[in-house]
Design a protein around this motif. Structure first.
Motif, short mmCIF file in Angstrom:
data_model
loop_
_atom_site.label_atom_id
_atom_site.label_comp_id
_atom_site.label_asym_id
_atom_site.label_seq_id
_atom_site.Cartn_x
_atom_site.Cartn_y
_atom_site.Cartn_z
N PRO A 136 -42.64 26.14 -117.29
CA PRO A 136 -42.17 26.63 -115.85
C PRO A 136 -40.90 26.48 -115.55
N ALA A 152 -40.78 30.63 -118.74
CA ALA A 152 -41.81 31.46 -118.23
C ALA A 152 -42.21 32.63 -118.64
N MET A 164 -47.62 20.70 -109.19
CA MET A 164 -47.42 21.96 -109.61
C MET A 164 -47.62 22.83 -108.21
N THR A 182 -47.94 26.74 -107.41
CA THR A 182 -47.62 28.03 -107.89
C THR A 182 -48.13 29.15 -106.95
N ASP A 212 -42.14 27.65 -108.74
CA ASP A 212 -42.98 27.63 -109.81
C ASP A 212 -44.04 28.93 -109.44
N THR A 266 -41.16 33.70 -113.91
CA THR A 266 -42.25 32.88 -113.06
C THR A 266 -43.44 33.32 -113.38
N THR A 267 -44.47 32.59 -113.20
CA THR A 267 -46.08 33.13 -113.50
C THR A 267 -46.41 34.47 -112.65
N TYR A 281 -49.85 28.51 -115.55
CA TYR A 281 -49.13 28.30 -116.75
C TYR A 281 -49.89 27.47 -117.86
#
Length: 527
Positions: A282, A289, A344, A346, A352, A360-361, A366
């Motif tokens: 991350p 990532a 985390m 997200t 993140d 990033t995601t 992740y």
């Protein structure tokens, strides 16, 4: 012919558990044939050059292969994996990102050179050492041929010895699988069942039997596959590690007793490490990532009681990451997961968090499995890579037995894996197809990120369905009032449709080989 031993070969000797051995090779920059074969120490150095084949890059290649399937999504839209799976590029005889033809035949040549030297100039070596050395290289040759076979429908060129580069014709699949099986049978007969702790990571009898079980599964030789598993189990050396999460957080330097490891590759800081976490971790970890798990995978992790998760279930949808099976928490970093002393985040807008475009995601998740939570310098990873572990062996056994109609024994092998995962209620199968469906689910979850999924879908004949005309999904999370979250399933392929034509089930022979070798022709589906 002279053998040149480059510095990295000497370095590898310290990595692959040989560092504690007393080896005193004759020091020279160029070894004559006489010197190369006049001592066990010199031959051991030659053997060590083959070991990068089984894990030198940790799991980087494996997660990239899983991104061609439905487990992982590359976060950068123009990544070459995305371009291929979404049809912007295609596999051709001149361009194939998954091609390994030239790589394989280079290593096959290396194997055959070693075997020729051993047979003609190594006859003075002690018999036990000679047998082990031959067994190790037969294992590696079989492995390289297996990697060829699973890409090219086992329609490849067989070289049982040194060739003079005159082209040979392609062998039949039966001949290729016979060749692989024979190499592994001989390797298993000659390799030791165990090695000293100082040589941990060296190929053993169990590794040869495990690879044979895997290869024969791809060959659809069900009994040969299950028989290899029985022979491996008869060694009484292997078992499941009690804790799935801790299994993937082991270091060679710790010397942990791990009966699940059938064959592994160890790393050792500071001189031999990897950068896996750097490329895939991350952003707040300092990672790039590059890749993220899909919700297609995440929703396959069941509830702790063994029931299936569903976004259609209001209770599940309200708190989607509560009450899941332990492998979920060991494998996935999700919104709210504890990680490196933080929680985390997200959700969209967080550092993140979910976004489209890379960095990033793009799925809301992740990986956690394969990452080192203790790592601060992301370029110095040293967790153990497993070439094969006993959980895979049990899943191979379950599938091979199911294909033979032995449902009771097959489901028992499957349940052994699930019991370690924390499930207290065993599964039952009503028929062969039901058991195969259960096994396919279990392989998807248990072996996630280990590089099996894409090849599994191809050999099951499911890639043209699950990877063609489809999309993978992610979860776009938005933060609402009072710390609550809204979860929206989104198309992680951004409206694009995946492309997997049937001919991808057997890759084309590279055009360079067709032009070089007058004795082979391109496969009909690629003409």
């Amino acid at each position: 012919m002279k053998f040149k031993h480059i510095f990295w070969t000497l370095s590898m000797a310290t990595v692959i558990t040989v560092s504690s051995c007393t080896i005193e090779p004759e020091l020279t920059d160029v070894f004559s044939e006489k010197v190369a074969w006049n001592s066990e120490a010199n031959v051991e150095l030659s053997l060590n050059k083959f070991y990068p084949l089984i894990g030198q890059t940790y799991y980087s290649a494996h997660v990239n292969q899983d991104a061609y399937a439905d487990l992982l999504k590359k976060n950068t839209p123009n990544d070459e994996v995305n371009l291929l799976i979404l049809g912007s590029s295609s596999i051709t005889p001149g361009a194939n990102a998954l091609d390994n033809w030239a790589w394989s035949y280079l290593w096959i040549r290396h194997c055959n050179e070693f075997l020729d030297g051993l047979h003609t100039k190594g006859t003075g070596l002690p018999s036990e050492f000679y047998q082990r050395a031959e067994g190790e290289v037969l294992f590696f040759r079989a492995y390289v041929y297996f990697e060829l076979a699973k890409r090219y429908g086992a329609s490849v060129i067989l070289y049982d010895g040194l060739s003079d580069d005159i082209g040979k014709s392609v062998s039949t699949p039966e001949q290729v699988w016979d060749f692989i099986a024979a190499d592994l049978d001989k390797a298993a007969a000659q390799l030791p069942a165990t090695v000293p702790a100082t040589k941990r990571g060296k190929v053993t009898k169990g590794a040869a039997l495990g690879l044979k079980a895997r290869a024969m599964l791809y060959a659809k030789r069900w009994k040969a596959s299950s028989d290899a598993v029985v022979a491996l189990q008869a060694l009484n050396l292997y078992d499941l590690y009690p804790d799935y999460a801790k299994l993937f957080n082991q270091r060679r330097s710790e010397g942990t007793d791990n009966k699940e490891s059938v064959l592994e590759f160890g790393f050792l800081t500071p001189n031999f490490t990897y950068s896996f976490d750097y490329f895939f971790g991350p952003p707040l970890d300092g990672g790039y990532a590059q890749i993220s798990p899909t919700d297609n995978l995440v929703r396959e992790y069941q509830m702790a009681d063994g029931s299936n998760f569903s976004w259609s279930n209001p209770t599940h949808a309200a708190n989607p990451y509560e009450g899941r099976e332990p492998r979920f928490y060991a494998s996935i970093l999700y919104n709210g997961a504890p990680w490196k002393g933080r929680t985390m985040e997200t959700f969209e807008g967080s550092k993140d968090g979910y976004a489209v475009g890379g960095g990033t995601t793009s799925t809301g998740y992740y990986m956690r499995k394969l990452f080192d939570e203790k790592l601060t310098d992301l370029g110095r990873g040293e967790l153990t890579f497993y070439f094969m572990r006993y959980a895979e062996v049990l899943l191979i056994q379950a599938e091979a037995l199911a294909e033979q109609g032995q449902l009771v024994l097959g489901v028992e092998a499957l349940n052994k894996v699930r019991r370690r995962a924390g499930f207290t209620t065993d599964l039952a199968a009503t028929n062969k197809n039901h058991l195969l469906d259960l096994i396919r689910h279990e392989r998807m979850v248990e072996l996630a990120f280990e590089g099996h999924r894409y090849w599994d879908l191809r050999r099951w004949g499911l890639a043209t369905t699950l990877l063609n005309g489809t999309h993978v999904e992610g979860v776009k999370i938005t933060k609402a009032a009072e710390g609550k979250f809204n979860y929206q399933l989104v198309d992680a392929d951004n409206g694009r449709t995946r492309v997997y034509p049937e001919k991808y089930n057997r890759f084309p022979i590279p055009i360079a080989e067709i032009q070089r070798n007058p004795n082979i022709q391109q496969f009909d589906e690629w003409k």
